[in-house]
Scaffold this motif. Structure first.
Motif, PDB file in Angstrom:
ATOM      1  N   UNK B 130     -12.394  -1.582   4.971  1.00  0.00           N
ATOM      2  CA  UNK B 130     -12.827  -0.834   3.776  1.00  0.00           C
ATOM      3  C   UNK B 130     -11.650  -0.676   2.803  1.00  0.00           C
ATOM      4  N   UNK B 131     -10.490  -0.341   3.358  1.00  0.00           N
ATOM      5  CA  UNK B 131      -9.300  -0.196   2.511  1.00  0.00           C
ATOM      6  C   UNK B 131      -8.905  -1.531   1.888  1.00  0.00           C
ATOM      7  N   UNK B 133     -10.909  -3.912   1.022  1.00  0.00           N
ATOM      8  CA  UNK B 133     -11.821  -4.147  -0.103  1.00  0.00           C
ATOM      9  C   UNK B 133     -11.333  -3.367  -1.338  1.00  0.00           C
ATOM     10  N   UNK B 134     -10.996  -2.087  -1.130  1.00  0.00           N
ATOM     11  CA  UNK B 134     -10.561  -1.248  -2.252  1.00  0.00           C
ATOM     12  C   UNK B 134      -9.276  -1.797  -2.873  1.00  0.00           C
ATOM     13  N   UNK B 135      -8.357  -2.246  -2.028  1.00  0.00           N
ATOM     14  CA  UNK B 135      -7.084  -2.775  -2.536  1.00  0.00           C
ATOM     15  C   UNK B 135      -7.273  -4.122  -3.237  1.00  0.00           C
TER      16      UNK B 135
END
Lengths: 243, 310
Positions: B130-131, B133-135
């Protein structure tokens, strides 16, 4: 904390923040009297195409305005709305558009701060809280990437197995502490202290830092993601050397 | 090898099915011959530290290939996901490679091509995925804000689901084949959460017409519809790289208008067939069976989607 308690602690002198159909928008004043924009999702509402379009419109209106005031994004949401209609009409584009608007606002000088005070999940999490420059949380917040029943279906593992593993494996298990360990959450606020004062401290600290994304570095320091920061840096160096 | 047999080999590579090809075959055939240089290749054995906890096999490149090469003579950065490893899902190492590539793209002002093939976040390392994807989204958008072009290609086995769908929609432009499904929640996830009445994941025709490449092309979710060959994807990537509209405030205002117009026009439709009819396609039921050529001609007649509103 409830939304009403949060708003009272953020804006002791009141604010124009309103709730409509599970979405939050409005404005309050910082300690020095300057404006602080507020948008968000409440009442554990799902973020579908209609909600994402409304939130993005609020952000674009803030960008079009005169001030360069920060934007606080309050989050107590469900996941993205899981429906045929939302996917048929391009939910991926709507959620990405919302994230783009938040990131553009930050680049244009509206420092973005997320405050996770309830639930959030999956695509809604990415398009809102994780698209802010600094993500804060209140104790009791419960971010999840995917709920265990969906995970069981996709991984084809029994839900009992997943429940047992969730207790010992932070990188996959839902919850604030686990997400914070990966670098997602910069700080957890103290509900006993004034939220206005705590947000002010973050805004002042943010103003000093460049807008560099250092969540992977934070995840490494917290031992939640030991490889990501180094791998990204190594690829960057190799790309530089390959020119 | 004679010049003639070398030429035949290149022709064969370009003629192969994008859907059937591996990520490595796609990269090799997409780029100018012999021009690919990989960063952190499989020989480095940078594997997932998390999969062994689930007794799952690792792959030496963690299902993500990144590097530099030439496309029609131009130097580009390229990333490709292997949909046959863990469904192309984003894990910590897999994702960090793309994050690093996009950060480099911004710094070096070099365009990027991403060959998506993903089910979304790798659930065994969900928080790290998930992180990632955000990054990736932030690095991609920061590259675009610096006027770097990022092109997405979608046509793999795993489709482009979950966070992959969000990343794809952050790209400057997308090329999609009929097989390229793009959506956030996958069919099984919708059915699990909302019931079979909401979405029957076993109804393949429903999946294709709701999330498939033809539908995405018709509603403006992808700029170019391509045939399922490497040659077709290569031509589309070259065409899309030739235009580099930077991400600006005006662009997002235009995207807001584009998406709100879509909601107004089709928000009450119950099925993609209704949308297609409303777009002026009298025989909407015939769309799924159309050949590439027939559909491409129809798409060109119905909607122009180089809209600079993405």
């Amino acid at each position: 904390m409830t939304l009403a308690e949060i708003l009272a602690s953020l804006f002791p002198r009141g604010s124009s923040v309103v709730v409509e159909d599970g979405l939050i928008h409005g404005q309050g004043r910082r300690v020095d009297g300057s404006p602080l924009h507020v948008i968000g999702v409440c009442e554990r509402s799902a973020v579908g195409i209609d909600e994402a379009a409304k939130l993005a419109r609020h952000v674009l209106e803030i960008i079009a305005g005169e001030d360069s005031a920060p934007i606080l994004v309050l989050i107590d949401s469900d996941s993205q709305r899981m429906s045929k209609r939302d996917e048929m009409l391009g939910l991926n584009e709507f959620l990405a558009h919302l994230a783009k608007c938040l990131i553009l606002a930050d680049v244009l000088g509206h420092a973005t701060i997320g405050l996770l005070y309830g639930h959030t999940a999956a695509g809604a999490f990415i398009a809102t809280a994780l698209a802010t420059r600094t993500l804060l949380a209140l104790p009791g917040a419960e971010p999840v990437v995917m709920d265990l029943p969906s995970m069981a279906r996709v991984t084809k593992l029994p839900i009992e197995t997943l429940q047992a593993m969730a207790k010992t494996t932070p990188v996959f298990a839902p919850g604030l502490a686990n997400l914070a360990q990966t670098g997602a959450v910069a700080a957890t606020l103290d509900p006993q202290r004034s939220l206005a004062a705590q947000v002010e401290e973050i805004l002042v600290a943010n103003a000093r830092e460049a807008g560099k994304d250092e969540r992977d570095v934070l995840g490494k320091r917290r031992n939640g993601r030991t490889k990501a920061a180094d791998i990204a840096l190594r690829v960057q160096e190799l790309a530089r050397a390959s020119t | 090898m004679s010049a003639a047999s070398a030429a035949t080999r290149i022709d064969d590579a370009l003629a192969q099915s994008w859907y059937e090809a591996s990520a490595r075959q796609r990269v090799d055939a997409l780029l100018d011959r012999g021009s690919f240089v990989e960063f952190i290749g499989p020989e480095r054995r940078e594997t997932s530290p998390h999969l062994p906890l689930f007794d799952l096999p690792e792959q030496f490149d963690d299902g993500m290939i990144v590097g530099r090469g030439r496309l029609d003579g131009a130097s580009i950065l390229i990333a490709a996901q292997e949909g046959r490893f863990m469904g192309g899902a984003f894990g910590e190492v897999h994702g960090a490679k793309l994050t690093g590539l996009l950060r480099a793209a911004r710094e070096l002002r070099t365009p990027v091509v991403i060959a998506f093939d993903t089910g979304g976040v790798r659930l065994q390392e969900a928080n790290a995925g998930e992180m990632a994807i955000a990054e990736i989204m932030r690095a991609l958008l920061e590259a675009r804000l610096a006027a770097v072009n990022v092109i997405g290609l979608v046509g793999g086995r795993a489709g482009c689901y979950g966070g992959g769908g969000l990343i794809a929609a952050c790209c400057s432009a997308l090329a999609v084949s009929e097989q390229g499904r793009i959506s956030v929640s996958g069919p099984e996830v919708i059915e699990t959460n909302r019931g079979v009445e909401e979405f029957d994941s076993k109804d393949r025709a429903l999946v294709w017409r709701t999330m498939g490449g033809k539908h995405r092309r018709l509603i403006g979710g992808a700029e170019i519809f391509v045939d399922d060959t490497v040659a077709s994807f290569r031509a589309a990537a070259i065409a899309l790289l030739a235009r580099a509209p930077a991400l600006t405030r005006a662009m997002l205002v235009a995207e807001q208008a584009r998406l709100e117009t879509r909601l107004d026009a089709f928000g009450d439709c119950a099925d993609a067939l209704d949308i297609w009819r409303r777009l002026g396609i009298a025989d909407a039921a015939s769309v799924p069976a159309m050949s590439y050529g027939e559909f491409d001609a129809l798409g060109a007649r119905i909607t122009e989607v180089i809209h600079d509103a993405r």
